[in-house]
Design an enzyme around this catalytic site. Sequence first.
Site, PDB file in Angstrom:
ATOM      1  N   TYR B 112       0.830  -1.208   0.000  1.00  0.00           N
ATOM      2  CA  TYR B 112       0.000   0.000   0.000  1.00  0.00           C
ATOM      3  C   TYR B 112       0.861   1.252   0.000  1.00  0.00           C
ATOM      4  O   TYR B 112       1.903   1.301   0.670  1.00  0.00           O
ATOM      5  CB  TYR B 112      -0.870   0.040   1.263  1.00  0.00           C
ATOM      6  CG  TYR B 112      -2.046  -0.879   1.265  1.00  0.00           C
ATOM      7  CD1 TYR B 112      -3.255  -0.505   0.688  1.00  0.00           C
ATOM      8  CD2 TYR B 112      -1.965  -2.129   1.870  1.00  0.00           C
ATOM      9  CE1 TYR B 112      -4.354  -1.345   0.717  1.00  0.00           C
ATOM     10  CE2 TYR B 112      -3.066  -2.977   1.898  1.00  0.00           C
ATOM     11  CZ  TYR B 112      -4.255  -2.589   1.321  1.00  0.00           C
ATOM     12  OH  TYR B 112      -5.340  -3.417   1.353  1.00  0.00           O
ATOM     13  N   TYR B 151      -0.934 -10.130   0.361  1.00  0.00           N
ATOM     14  CA  TYR B 151       0.149  -9.684   1.243  1.00  0.00           C
ATOM     15  C   TYR B 151      -0.003 -10.301   2.629  1.00  0.00           C
ATOM     16  O   TYR B 151      -1.114 -10.658   3.041  1.00  0.00           O
ATOM     17  CB  TYR B 151       0.222  -8.153   1.319  1.00  0.00           C
ATOM     18  CG  TYR B 151      -1.024  -7.490   1.850  1.00  0.00           C
ATOM     19  CD1 TYR B 151      -1.241  -7.339   3.219  1.00  0.00           C
ATOM     20  CD2 TYR B 151      -1.986  -6.992   0.976  1.00  0.00           C
ATOM     21  CE1 TYR B 151      -2.383  -6.743   3.698  1.00  0.00           C
ATOM     22  CE2 TYR B 151      -3.144  -6.401   1.453  1.00  0.00           C
ATOM     23  CZ  TYR B 151      -3.333  -6.274   2.813  1.00  0.00           C
ATOM     24  OH  TYR B 151      -4.468  -5.688   3.292  1.00  0.00           O
ATOM     25  N   ARG B 161      -3.563 -11.941   3.305  1.00  0.00           N
ATOM     26  CA  ARG B 161      -4.846 -11.461   2.779  1.00  0.00           C
ATOM     27  C   ARG B 161      -5.007 -11.887   1.334  1.00  0.00           C
ATOM     28  O   ARG B 161      -4.091 -11.705   0.535  1.00  0.00           O
ATOM     29  CB  ARG B 161      -4.935  -9.923   2.816  1.00  0.00           C
ATOM     30  CG  ARG B 161      -4.985  -9.218   4.156  1.00  0.00           C
ATOM     31  CD  ARG B 161      -6.109  -9.639   5.077  1.00  0.00           C
ATOM     32  NE  ARG B 161      -7.416  -9.949   4.488  1.00  0.00           N
ATOM     33  CZ  ARG B 161      -8.340  -9.061   4.126  1.00  0.00           C
ATOM     34  NH1 ARG B 161      -8.122  -7.775   4.240  1.00  0.00           N
ATOM     35  NH2 ARG B 161      -9.505  -9.433   3.640  1.00  0.00           N
ATOM     36  N   HIS B 164      -7.606  -8.084  -2.718  1.00  0.00           N
ATOM     37  CA  HIS B 164      -8.891  -7.442  -2.441  1.00  0.00           C
ATOM     38  C   HIS B 164      -8.830  -5.954  -2.726  1.00  0.00           C
ATOM     39  O   HIS B 164      -7.762  -5.349  -2.715  1.00  0.00           O
ATOM     40  CB  HIS B 164      -9.319  -7.672  -0.987  1.00  0.00           C
ATOM     41  CG  HIS B 164      -8.381  -7.049   0.018  1.00  0.00           C
ATOM     42  ND1 HIS B 164      -7.220  -7.663   0.411  1.00  0.00           N
ATOM     43  CD2 HIS B 164      -8.421  -5.865   0.683  1.00  0.00           C
ATOM     44  CE1 HIS B 164      -6.586  -6.887   1.290  1.00  0.00           C
ATOM     45  NE2 HIS B 164      -7.296  -5.784   1.460  1.00  0.00           N
ATOM     46  N   HIS B 166     -10.825  -2.472  -1.320  1.00  0.00           N
ATOM     47  CA  HIS B 166     -11.765  -1.895  -0.352  1.00  0.00           C
ATOM     48  C   HIS B 166     -12.764  -1.012  -1.100  1.00  0.00           C
ATOM     49  O   HIS B 166     -12.365  -0.243  -1.989  1.00  0.00           O
ATOM     50  CB  HIS B 166     -11.024  -1.055   0.679  1.00  0.00           C
ATOM     51  CG  HIS B 166     -10.056  -1.841   1.512  1.00  0.00           C
ATOM     52  ND1 HIS B 166     -10.387  -2.375   2.728  1.00  0.00           N
ATOM     53  CD2 HIS B 166      -8.764  -2.196   1.294  1.00  0.00           C
ATOM     54  CE1 HIS B 166      -9.340  -3.014   3.240  1.00  0.00           C
ATOM     55  NE2 HIS B 166      -8.331  -2.916   2.385  1.00  0.00           N
TER      56      HIS B 166
END
Lengths: 206, 246
Positions: B112, B151, B161, B164, B166
Amino acid sequence: MPQQLDYLKETPSQTAGPYVHIGLAPGAAGFQIYDQELGQDIAGPNAAGERIRVEGLVIDGIGSPVKDVLLEAWQANSAGVYAHPEHGGEVEEGFRGWGRVITDFETGEWAFETVKPGPVMGRNGQMMAPHINLWIVARGINIGLNTRLYFEDEAEANASDPIINVIEWEKRRETLIAKRSERDGQTVYRFDICLQGEDETVFFDI
Amino acid sequence: MTKPNQNMAEYYQRDRRWHPPAYAKDYKTSVARSPKFSLISLENTPSEITGPRFGHNDLAPTDNDLISNYAQPGESPIGERIIVHGRVLDENARPVPNTLVEIWQANAGGRYRHKKDTYLAPIDPNFGGCGRTITDENGYYYFRTVKPGAYPWRNWVNDWRPAHIHVSVFGSAFAQRLITQLYFEGDPLIKSCPIVATIPDPDAIEQLIARLDMNATIPLDTIAYKFDIVLRGRRSTLFENRLEGN
């Protein structure tokens, strides 16, 4: 064969996660990408009424400030009108009544500036005391939490507020009352939100 | 000034057994952040039935293109080019037009762009990782982006995870406000993710898995996934429950 109910199911919620800032407040994540970030000015320059600052912490079940929260506020203007076409009233130009803030990465403090809302007519002709609707999301919060902030100096209106009176335990009602003070000539309301524990804030299923 | 309207149709009650509960012990962060007392149930008032409105003046036309909205001129982010598209509907299957949809995600390496993310996968200089758009009159929306990477995260010692995105949606009322996550069809990490598993009903989890959509794929260019979002529906009748006689 019986008739079918053909409703869809609401999309289930998932946590906003630790990086909610990227999507909803990218400046806080550490980069500039949009011409304007949304939700930084709740009342606008033309709103009538008392200018106030609202601030607080979000505290977890250990008693520690939560430092990755995003809060959204939704409120009426000082005349008790929401900036929404169905509510039918008029609001000042530039009054949106909505904003979002994040908790500070170091201290957990959050704050926003707005105008104090007026009372809003509720159900069945029962007047609701002035309040700000809050919605809280963060890592570890699986579905956004709804609460309401009421004002300490509206004791009479609060006492007859139909929502506050739904809360069976009088002690818990106090968790919804923001404490008023003056600082450098500005009106400040303090509203700490406890996610869990003895002083757990009242959260609503709206 | 006109008098505010009190006769506003209510939204259907939220099915709390379809959503994840606040406390989910295998998602460890939820343990100290979950209220222990029951939520207080409210019948909708104007405070819940109203909500913020957004218009095209609030955003730029390119805000929904994550391939270009942070890229240097002539460059683009690394990763599988995808379109994510679908409709925002309510539980009555009616489209929700003119509503704000915001997304955020990791880059193709699972990193991120956030000052608190320290994963060793590199930042992509051409990828910001957020976008936003407003649904059209049919409730339709689309984004162009790159497929995010999986990640690792600290929960159990070896949790990953699934890929995905959000997703944040407003609807017309504050009662409809929703944040969720979109997963991708066929991802083997979905079944072992403690955050996915906070949702008790397998059919509800299926609702979060975007489907590969070859019809919307742009040949030789960008592959597509379809993801419809359903917000709370609304009653059409205005009859109110009165505590006293009418």
